[in-house]
Write an enzyme that holds these catalytic residues in place. Structure first.
Site, short mmCIF file in Angstrom:
data_model
loop_
_atom_site.label_atom_id
_atom_site.label_comp_id
_atom_site.label_asym_id
_atom_site.label_seq_id
_atom_site.Cartn_x
_atom_site.Cartn_y
_atom_site.Cartn_z
N TRP A 102 49.21 108.72 -11.72
CA TRP A 102 47.77 108.43 -11.62
C TRP A 102 47.48 106.98 -11.96
O TRP A 102 46.65 106.33 -11.31
CB TRP A 102 46.95 109.40 -12.46
CG TRP A 102 47.02 110.77 -11.86
CD1 TRP A 102 47.61 111.88 -12.38
CD2 TRP A 102 46.52 111.17 -10.56
NE1 TRP A 102 47.51 112.94 -11.50
CE2 TRP A 102 46.85 112.53 -10.39
CE3 TRP A 102 45.84 110.51 -9.53
CZ2 TRP A 102 46.52 113.24 -9.22
CZ3 TRP A 102 45.51 111.21 -8.38
CH2 TRP A 102 45.85 112.56 -8.24
N ASP A 171 40.99 106.36 -17.53
CA ASP A 171 40.90 107.56 -16.70
C ASP A 171 41.21 108.74 -17.62
O ASP A 171 42.35 108.92 -18.05
CB ASP A 171 41.92 107.47 -15.56
CG ASP A 171 41.99 108.75 -14.73
OD1 ASP A 171 41.25 109.71 -15.03
OD2 ASP A 171 42.79 108.77 -13.77
N LYS A 195 38.90 119.65 -14.35
CA LYS A 195 39.89 120.16 -15.30
C LYS A 195 39.20 120.68 -16.57
O LYS A 195 39.32 121.85 -16.89
CB LYS A 195 40.91 119.08 -15.63
CG LYS A 195 41.78 118.72 -14.43
CD LYS A 195 41.99 117.25 -14.36
CE LYS A 195 42.50 116.70 -13.06
NZ LYS A 195 43.36 117.48 -12.21
C1 LIG Z 1 44.56 111.73 -14.40
C2 LIG Z 1 44.01 111.93 -13.04
N1 LIG Z 1 43.39 110.89 -12.43
C3 LIG Z 1 42.87 111.02 -11.19
C4 LIG Z 1 42.96 112.20 -10.49
C5 LIG Z 1 42.37 112.27 -9.11
O1 LIG Z 1 41.16 112.90 -9.23
P1 LIG Z 1 40.21 113.23 -7.98
O2 LIG Z 1 40.92 114.27 -7.20
O3 LIG Z 1 38.99 113.75 -8.69
O4 LIG Z 1 39.98 111.98 -7.25
C6 LIG Z 1 43.57 113.30 -11.08
C7 LIG Z 1 43.64 114.57 -10.33
O5 LIG Z 1 44.38 115.47 -10.60
C8 LIG Z 1 44.10 113.16 -12.38
O6 LIG Z 1 44.72 114.19 -12.98
#
Ligand SMILES: Cc1ncc(COP(=O)(O)O)c(C=O)c1O
Length: 359
Positions: A102, A171, A195
């Protein structure tokens, strides 16, 4: 139907009580005769939901008045772009840490827009880990330092946050509301809701108001934090049902001792799974001990074949979603705030039984 425990990494388990309440008032919200799903976002019912959602969230995380709470869309992925678009001007630099999949995505997106310095990189480390917060060497003049609080895929989590001059941008999609945080060093925190906060469709941003004031205005209106702050997150139609469920989830957390109460329970839950992993050579944790995630417990078995069998047999036994992310393999138990302790105990019992049969 026999009881199912949902270990999905996201969209993830929601509190049973929240789903039941949503079911009960789905067709007739608060005696209005219509559903939240079909209510105007400008009407008094939704405005009350929106206000309570913000107020509950502010109380739960102890968010000071100099921070705004924004309800946006586009997921955390949109924030990968919005953060640098808003906070970086021509010639300015931001520091990023690369702790996994991520963080890597956030970096790739920021690189399209601005100059990015990756000041620590543990993406390829196995066992997985996040960078050492105390060893970071920030770039002089960097506008912010970005990190991914909890790497959902690898199961590595920052236990102490970086201590640098620039504001922190994090994030926290897969850990928000799971532990108390001191917001002082932060400029911005973002999280997709799916989540710990509610269903997908809602992205929550906590941002220091002065950063909004000084943010760029030469970007499309919809992508400016300023637009959303000015319109109190109602610049365009919000994801009303997601905000409504988020509001119910914040109430639910409040009724369970707030973030402090939930944090204690989270530590108990993850502690039980990690103890089961450490009790035998058959299982091995995928993250170094000091970075083990309280939300996403990742582990391996001696062979890939056994991992596949574990995933399919556990699913048949009502423990669903334990297969690791396709990019890393192994097993992953996502045990977010709403995941029940009895589900953790069911997993531990299954792990012991599986080893007895296959070890
Ligand atoms: C830590 C993290 N950042 C970003 C995301 C991406 O999120 P989104 O699908 O809401 O764009 C996720 C999705 O699992 C995540 O776990």
């Amino acid at each position: 139907m026999s009881e199912v425990f949902n270990f999905s990494a996201g969209p993830a388990v929601l509190p049973r009580e929240v789903l039941e309440q949503a079911r009960d008032e789905l067709l007739d919200y608060g005696g209005t005769g219509i559903s939240v799903l079909e209510s105007s976002h400008r009407g008094p019912e939704f405005i009350a939901i929106h206000e309570e959602a913000k107020a509950n969230f502010r109380t739960l995380l102890n968010i000071p008045d100099d921070f705004a709470i924004l309800f946006l869309q586009g997921g955390a992925s949109q924030q990968f772009a919005m953060v640098p678009m808003n906070l970086l001007r021509e010639g300015q630099t931001a520091d990023y840490t690369n702790s996994g999949s991520w963080a890597q995505k956030a970096i790739s997106e920021a690189k399209q827009i601005a100059t990015v310095n990756v000041i620590a990189d543990t993406n390829e480390d196995r066992p997985t880990r996040v960078p050492d917060a105390a060893a970071l060497k920030p770039t002089p003049g960097a506008r912010y330092l970005h990190f991914t609080g909890n790497e959902t895929i690898s199961g590595a989590q920052w236990k102490t946050f970086p201590n640098v001059e620039a504001p922190l941008v994090a994030d926290m999609s897969s850990e928000i509301l799971s532990r108390a945080i001191d917001l002082k060093p932060f400029g911005l925190i973002y999280a997709g809701a799916q989540k710990n906060l509610g269903p997908s469709g809602l992205t929550v941003v906590i941002i220091r108001k002065d950063l909004v004031e000084s943010a760029r205005e030469d970007i499309p209106t919809i992508f400016r934090y300023k637009t959303h702050l000015k319109a109190d997150s109602m610049y365009n139609t919000p994801p009303c049902f997601s905000v409504y469920l988020f509001m119910l989830v914040t109430r639910w957390v409040g009724e369970r001792g707030g973030v402090a109460g939930i944090q204690k329970l989270n530590e108990l839950k993850s502690g039980r799974v990690y103890s089961a992993i450490d009790a035998t050579e058959f299982y091995s944790g995928a993250a170094v001990k000091e970075c083990r995630s309280v939300m996403n417990v990742t582990f391996n078995l001696p062979t890939e074949d056994l991992e596949k069998r574990f995933a399919s047999e556990s699913a048949a036994a009502g423990l669903q979603g334990l297969m690791g992310h396709r990019s890393v393999g192994g097993l992953r138990a996502s045990i977010y705030n709403a995941f029940p302790l009895k589900g953790v105990d069911a997993l531990v019992t299954f792990m012991r039984d599986f080893e007895r049969r296959n070890g």
